[in-house]
Design an enzyme around this catalytic site. Sequence first.
Site, PDB file in Angstrom:
ATOM      1  N   GLU A  26      37.927  27.922  36.896  1.00 50.43           N
ATOM      2  CA  GLU A  26      38.395  27.958  38.283  1.00 50.43           C
ATOM      3  C   GLU A  26      37.791  26.766  39.011  1.00 50.43           C
ATOM      4  O   GLU A  26      36.698  26.292  38.659  1.00 50.43           O
ATOM      5  CB  GLU A  26      37.917  29.282  38.920  1.00 50.43           C
ATOM      6  CG  GLU A  26      38.268  29.411  40.389  1.00 50.43           C
ATOM      7  CD  GLU A  26      38.112  30.836  40.916  1.00 50.43           C
ATOM      8  OE1 GLU A  26      37.694  31.733  40.157  1.00 50.43           O
ATOM      9  OE2 GLU A  26      38.418  31.047  42.110  1.00 50.43           O
ATOM     10  N   ASN A  71      40.162  33.439  42.874  1.00 51.02           N
ATOM     11  CA  ASN A  71      40.345  33.507  44.321  1.00 51.02           C
ATOM     12  C   ASN A  71      40.798  32.154  44.886  1.00 51.02           C
ATOM     13  O   ASN A  71      41.518  32.096  45.883  1.00 51.02           O
ATOM     14  CB  ASN A  71      39.037  33.937  44.993  1.00 51.02           C
ATOM     15  CG  ASN A  71      38.630  35.347  44.591  1.00 51.02           C
ATOM     16  OD1 ASN A  71      39.464  36.140  44.151  1.00 51.02           O
ATOM     17  ND2 ASN A  71      37.357  35.676  44.730  1.00 51.02           N
ATOM     18  N   ASN A 171      46.576  36.159  42.132  1.00 49.12           N
ATOM     19  CA  ASN A 171      45.280  36.626  41.649  1.00 49.12           C
ATOM     20  C   ASN A 171      44.754  37.739  42.544  1.00 49.12           C
ATOM     21  O   ASN A 171      44.714  37.586  43.768  1.00 49.12           O
ATOM     22  CB  ASN A 171      44.272  35.463  41.673  1.00 49.12           C
ATOM     23  CG  ASN A 171      42.880  35.899  41.267  1.00 49.12           C
ATOM     24  OD1 ASN A 171      42.645  36.218  40.101  1.00 49.12           O
ATOM     25  ND2 ASN A 171      41.953  35.939  42.225  1.00 49.12           N
ATOM     26  N   GLU A 172      44.375  38.857  41.945  1.00 47.81           N
ATOM     27  CA  GLU A 172      43.706  39.967  42.656  1.00 47.81           C
ATOM     28  C   GLU A 172      44.295  40.202  44.043  1.00 47.81           C
ATOM     29  O   GLU A 172      43.578  40.219  45.055  1.00 47.81           O
ATOM     30  CB  GLU A 172      42.192  39.701  42.754  1.00 47.81           C
ATOM     31  CG  GLU A 172      41.532  39.648  41.391  1.00 47.81           C
ATOM     32  CD  GLU A 172      40.006  39.610  41.410  1.00 47.81           C
ATOM     33  OE1 GLU A 172      39.429  39.368  42.484  1.00 47.81           O
ATOM     34  OE2 GLU A 172      39.404  39.828  40.352  1.00 47.81           O
ATOM     35  N   TYR A 243      34.027  43.292  35.896  1.00 48.80           N
ATOM     36  CA  TYR A 243      32.721  42.683  35.623  1.00 48.80           C
ATOM     37  C   TYR A 243      31.681  43.788  35.592  1.00 48.80           C
ATOM     38  O   TYR A 243      31.820  44.792  36.294  1.00 48.80           O
ATOM     39  CB  TYR A 243      32.369  41.677  36.726  1.00 48.80           C
ATOM     40  CG  TYR A 243      33.286  40.471  36.764  1.00 48.80           C
ATOM     41  CD1 TYR A 243      33.065  39.388  35.927  1.00 48.80           C
ATOM     42  CD2 TYR A 243      34.379  40.430  37.633  1.00 48.80           C
ATOM     43  CE1 TYR A 243      33.906  38.270  35.955  1.00 48.80           C
ATOM     44  CE2 TYR A 243      35.223  39.321  37.667  1.00 48.80           C
ATOM     45  CZ  TYR A 243      34.975  38.252  36.825  1.00 48.80           C
ATOM     46  OH  TYR A 243      35.809  37.157  36.861  1.00 48.80           O
ATOM     47  N   GLU A 291      40.178  38.634  33.362  1.00 45.75           N
ATOM     48  CA  GLU A 291      38.814  38.351  33.831  1.00 45.75           C
ATOM     49  C   GLU A 291      37.925  39.469  33.332  1.00 45.75           C
ATOM     50  O   GLU A 291      38.102  40.637  33.722  1.00 45.75           O
ATOM     51  CB  GLU A 291      38.743  38.277  35.369  1.00 45.75           C
ATOM     52  CG  GLU A 291      39.357  37.020  35.939  1.00 45.75           C
ATOM     53  CD  GLU A 291      39.091  36.840  37.427  1.00 45.75           C
ATOM     54  OE1 GLU A 291      38.010  37.250  37.904  1.00 45.75           O
ATOM     55  OE2 GLU A 291      39.973  36.289  38.104  1.00 45.75           O
ATOM     56  N   GLN A 348      33.586  33.126  33.160  1.00 42.73           N
ATOM     57  CA  GLN A 348      34.471  31.994  32.959  1.00 42.73           C
ATOM     58  C   GLN A 348      33.942  31.177  31.783  1.00 42.73           C
ATOM     59  O   GLN A 348      33.179  31.724  30.997  1.00 42.73           O
ATOM     60  CB  GLN A 348      34.573  31.200  34.249  1.00 42.73           C
ATOM     61  CG  GLN A 348      35.134  32.052  35.425  1.00 42.73           C
ATOM     62  CD  GLN A 348      35.501  31.238  36.662  1.00 42.73           C
ATOM     63  OE1 GLN A 348      35.490  30.036  36.683  1.00 42.73           O
ATOM     64  NE2 GLN A 348      35.837  31.952  37.746  1.00 42.73           N
TER      65      GLN A 348
HETATM   66  O1  AHR Z   1      35.645  34.844  38.348  1.00 42.40           O
HETATM   67  C1  AHR Z   1      35.131  34.853  39.644  1.00 42.40           C
HETATM   68  C2  AHR Z   1      36.057  35.564  40.631  1.00 42.40           C
HETATM   69  O2  AHR Z   1      36.102  36.917  40.319  1.00 42.40           O
HETATM   70  C3  AHR Z   1      37.503  35.134  40.612  1.00 42.40           C
HETATM   71  O3  AHR Z   1      37.744  34.042  41.407  1.00 42.40           O
HETATM   72  C4  AHR Z   1      38.203  36.337  41.171  1.00 42.40           C
HETATM   73  O4  AHR Z   1      39.502  36.481  40.681  1.00 42.40           O
HETATM   74  C5  AHR Z   1      37.300  37.501  40.801  1.00 42.40           C
HETATM   75  O5  AHR Z   1      37.031  38.300  41.881  1.00 42.40           O
END
Ligand code: AHR
Length: 499
Positions: A26, A71, A171-172, A243, A291, A348
């Site tokens: 990103e 994001n 995205n999200e 995550y 992700e 990432q």
């Molecule tokens: O990977 C970091 C961030 O985590 C990304 O930009 C977003 O999509 C997620 O919230």
Amino acid sequence: MKADLVVNRENIISEVDPRLYGSFIEHLGRAVYSGIYEPGHETANEDGFRQDVIDLVNELNVPLVRYPGGNFVSGFNWEDSIGPKEDRPTRLDLAWRTVETNEVGLHEFMNWAQQADTEVNMAVNLGTRGVDAARNLLEYSNHPGGTYWSDLRKENGAEEPFGIKTWCLGNEMDGPWQIGAKTADEYGRLATETAKAMKLVDDSIELVLCGSSSSKMPTFGEWEYTVLDHAYDYVDYLSLHMYWGNQEEDLENYLAKSIEMDEFIKGVVAICDAVKAKNGSDKTINLSFDEWNVWYHSNKADDEMEPWQIAPPLLEDIYNFEDALLVGCLLITLLKNADRVKIACLAQLVNVIAPIMTIENGEAWKQPIFYPFMQVSNYGRGNVLTPSVESETYASKDFSEVPYVETIAVHNEEADEVVVFAVNRSKEESVNFTTTLNGFTLESIVESTELAGYDIKLTNEQDHDGIKLADNNDFEINGNELVGELKPLSWNTIRISLK
Ligand code: AHR
């Protein structure tokens, strides 16, 4: 303690889609600037890309990289990133409250991806923009020529189309933090119309629809159902993001969190299939877990970061040994679900919650999580064998039955080998581990390695080689069985050649 894994050659979950070992870059922190790109660096090539980083990406064998966000994409004007560099605008990036120079843009990134031998999974902005920007970007990227956007690509130096196959529709979009966040109906409609137009431009592409930002979102479930109900006929995958962290300092519970990933996947599969049944469709929507990783170590430092810097050190999680063990369990979980998870992106790749770290003007080094990812990505290719596992279990704060041993075997017909991956979650006990491989004639152990014996909080930040793979000569073949010991708190990879 004892544990057994039994597999049968013909009993296959699925062939692994290589894109299961995707990753993510990103425009965030030092992922791009001083990550993959640092023109003054001693290993930089003529395009300014760090060769030491490309070498490590090659070691990871990453077939797909999601780009440019995250994001970031929800406020990004892709047109800012093409044309002569000196004419490109410098912009505020509202997602991370930094400054984006656009020095690395679309052409540069496509060039890097080619050098790193990986494909690009491109995200379009459905936050501040919509159908028009998405279809123009696709025309610019994939149309052969003779139109405004495709000819502009040629003028900008790329005669041949980029041929980008996989695209993310935003995205999200459920996240309140997202620039241009939407309700499920708003996003479902916009994604449908964008997908429709994009497939009219190029019907060979595959599209990923945004699922919830995690299974913890209040709208999780309802969001998936609604957006799929709108867009089912036009999209190919639904995304999952998640995550994990060990904020509670509870190792047993932390290592069990791969169960959460498994439940998340199974829940989303059920929703996809419910919409399929409701609509009487014969098309199956697969999943893109685009992700996933551990992310929590850097949260405090990020909160204190001064805004409006160019490429500040954001999200620079320094991973430890226990993180590598959890990442191992998460990789095994993805393999166990390879029938429906076709794309996954470790989030990432460089510097930002990443397996590869760089020092500006200095070395590139491997975080502990580099090793399980590298091994599964390189050796977990072929058919995932349905595992029948017997292992003692324990209960932790959030999980009632956690097997001490997390394991899977993959049959790689091309390489003529079976590879067994295993994590021993026990802090104290080693495990006598037997894998019975029915239907195979085993020849020899090609390689048997482990990550074991480290303090759970050890990182590679000071000694970049502190945590690394070691040989484990304890395993042997006995007929069609592989027998050996899994040390307490260990990640293990055993490759067996076949006759
Ligand atoms: O990977 C970091 C961030 O985590 C990304 O930009 C977003 O999509 C997620 O919230």
